[in-house]
Motif scaffolding. Sequence first.
Motif, PDB file in Angstrom:
ATOM      1  N   HIS A  13      29.150  18.560  22.714  1.00 20.15           N
ATOM      2  CA  HIS A  13      30.262  17.735  22.237  1.00 20.15           C
ATOM      3  C   HIS A  13      30.161  17.430  20.747  1.00 20.15           C
ATOM      4  N   ARG A  22      36.252  20.880  18.169  1.00 22.39           N
ATOM      5  CA  ARG A  22      36.921  22.058  18.712  1.00 22.39           C
ATOM      6  C   ARG A  22      36.777  23.278  17.813  1.00 22.39           C
ATOM      7  N   GLN A  42      31.480  34.117  25.570  1.00 23.40           N
ATOM      8  CA  GLN A  42      32.494  33.072  25.634  1.00 23.40           C
ATOM      9  C   GLN A  42      33.752  33.466  24.851  1.00 23.40           C
ATOM     10  N   CYS A  43      33.576  34.285  23.798  1.00 21.65           N
ATOM     11  CA  CYS A  43      34.697  34.668  22.935  1.00 21.65           C
ATOM     12  C   CYS A  43      35.362  35.970  23.373  1.00 21.65           C
ATOM     13  N   PRO A  48      36.970  31.314  27.241  1.00 20.77           N
ATOM     14  CA  PRO A  48      37.296  29.929  26.879  1.00 20.77           C
ATOM     15  C   PRO A  48      37.215  29.646  25.387  1.00 20.77           C
ATOM     16  N   TRP A  49      36.525  30.520  24.623  1.00 23.22           N
ATOM     17  CA  TRP A  49      36.414  30.336  23.174  1.00 23.22           C
ATOM     18  C   TRP A  49      37.062  31.527  22.472  1.00 23.22           C
ATOM     19  N   GLN A  50      37.193  31.410  21.154  1.00 15.18           N
ATOM     20  CA  GLN A  50      37.696  32.538  20.369  1.00 15.18           C
ATOM     21  C   GLN A  50      37.134  32.461  18.957  1.00 15.18           C
ATOM     22  N   LEU A  59      36.581  26.376  19.971  1.00 20.36           N
ATOM     23  CA  LEU A  59      36.010  26.090  21.282  1.00 20.36           C
ATOM     24  C   LEU A  59      37.076  25.809  22.339  1.00 20.36           C
ATOM     25  N   HIS A  60      38.191  26.514  22.269  1.00 18.56           N
ATOM     26  CA  HIS A  60      39.204  26.418  23.320  1.00 18.56           C
ATOM     27  C   HIS A  60      40.111  27.632  23.210  1.00 18.56           C
ATOM     28  N   PRO A  61      40.770  28.000  24.283  1.00 16.36           N
ATOM     29  CA  PRO A  61      41.738  29.096  24.206  1.00 16.36           C
ATOM     30  C   PRO A  61      43.043  28.594  23.612  1.00 16.36           C
ATOM     31  N   GLU A  68      42.652  22.410  12.684  1.00 14.35           N
ATOM     32  CA  GLU A  68      41.565  23.313  13.036  1.00 14.35           C
ATOM     33  C   GLU A  68      41.521  24.523  12.106  1.00 14.35           C
TER      34      GLU A  68
END
Length: 346
Positions: A13, A22, A42-43, A48-50, A59-61, A68
Motif C-alpha cells: 500500500h 497507484r 502482473q503487467c 492487474p497492473w500495466q 498498479l491497476h488496469p 497518475e
Amino acid sequence: MTHNAPLSPRPLHDLSGGGHPRVTTTARLRSHGVSTAETNEQCRAGGPWQQLLPGVVLLHPGPPTSEERLHAVLMYAARERGTGVPAQPGGNRPHAPAHPEAMITGLAALTLHGFSSTPPLPSLDTIDVLVPRLRRLRSTGCARIVRTPVMPDPEQVTGVPVAPVARALADAVAELADAGTVRRLLTEAVRGGHCDPAAAVRELNQARLLSRPHVVDAVDSLLAEGRARAEDRLYRMVREYGLPDPAWNVDLRLPGGPYLGGLDAYWPDQAVAVELDTRAPRQDDDALWSEYARKREHLERLGITVVHITPRKLRDSMEQQATVLRTALMASADREPAAYVLVLPR
C-alpha cells in the motif's frame, strides 16, 4: 531466526512512497520484495497492473488518471542515475538535490498554472518534462523529454513540480506551428498576469524561437499588450497617489531644431519626464538600449529629468515609483531652468 531467513515483503500500500500508491517504479517494487519476474507477470496483457513507461508501473488496469500520468512522467524522468529510485515530487527526501531533476513543462504546465487556452490534461497525448541537459533519457510513451543546461526553480502546483510560466511557455511554443495558438498563449500569459512580457520574450529568445515569423508576430502583439497594461498602471499611479496631471504621450522638439523623442508623460513646468522601459531581450536589445541612453543623455543636458519605470516596478512597487516621481517633481525647484522645448501630441 537465522541470518538466512528471508525478509518479509513490505506492504504494497506504500509502494509509491509519495502519496500516489497507484503508480510506482520497478525499483520500488523490488524494494518491497516483488521480483522483476513477478512484476512482468502482473503487467501481462489483461493483468492487474500495466507498465506506463520504462521502469514505471500502474498498479491497476484501465486508463491512468491525469494525476497518475503526471507522476508517472516525473518518476520516469527523475530516476537517480544508477539507482532507479525516483526523486519524490515536492522534495520529500531528507537530502533533496539543490537543483531539481525533473519538472512538468510545456502545455501541461500551462494547464496546471491555470491557462484557459491550453488543452485539458486528459486530451494531451504527451506530457513535456524538463530535465538537465546531460541526463541520458529519451522521449517515450506519454513522456516527451525537454533538456536545458540550467534547471529553473520549480513551482509546486497541486503537489507537482512545474516549470515557471515563462519557461513552460517557451517549451510549448517550440512545438507549435499555428500562429493563432501561439498568439493566444502569449496574450493570456500577459493579460492573465501569469508573467511579464519581458520574461516571456527572454525565454523565447534563449530558446532561439525569435527567428520564426509566426512567433515574432505573436511577440509583437505580446509587447503591445504589455505596454498597454503598463500605461494603464502609470495612469492609475498618477491618479491614486495624487500626482499632478502631466501631458500624456507627447513628443519633444527644440524650437526650429531636431526631434528629441517621445515620452509617456511630461510635466512641462517641472521639466520632468517619464519613459516606460518596455524593452524586451531580443537580438537588437543592445542597439535599442543605446538609443534609450542617447535620448536620456540629450534630454538631461537640456535640464530635463527623465525617470525610467519598468512594467515590473509599476506592478510590484507602485507606491515606491510614485515616491521617486514625486521627489523628482519637488526637486525641480532647486534646479536651473530647463531649455525651452516644444511639447507636441504624439
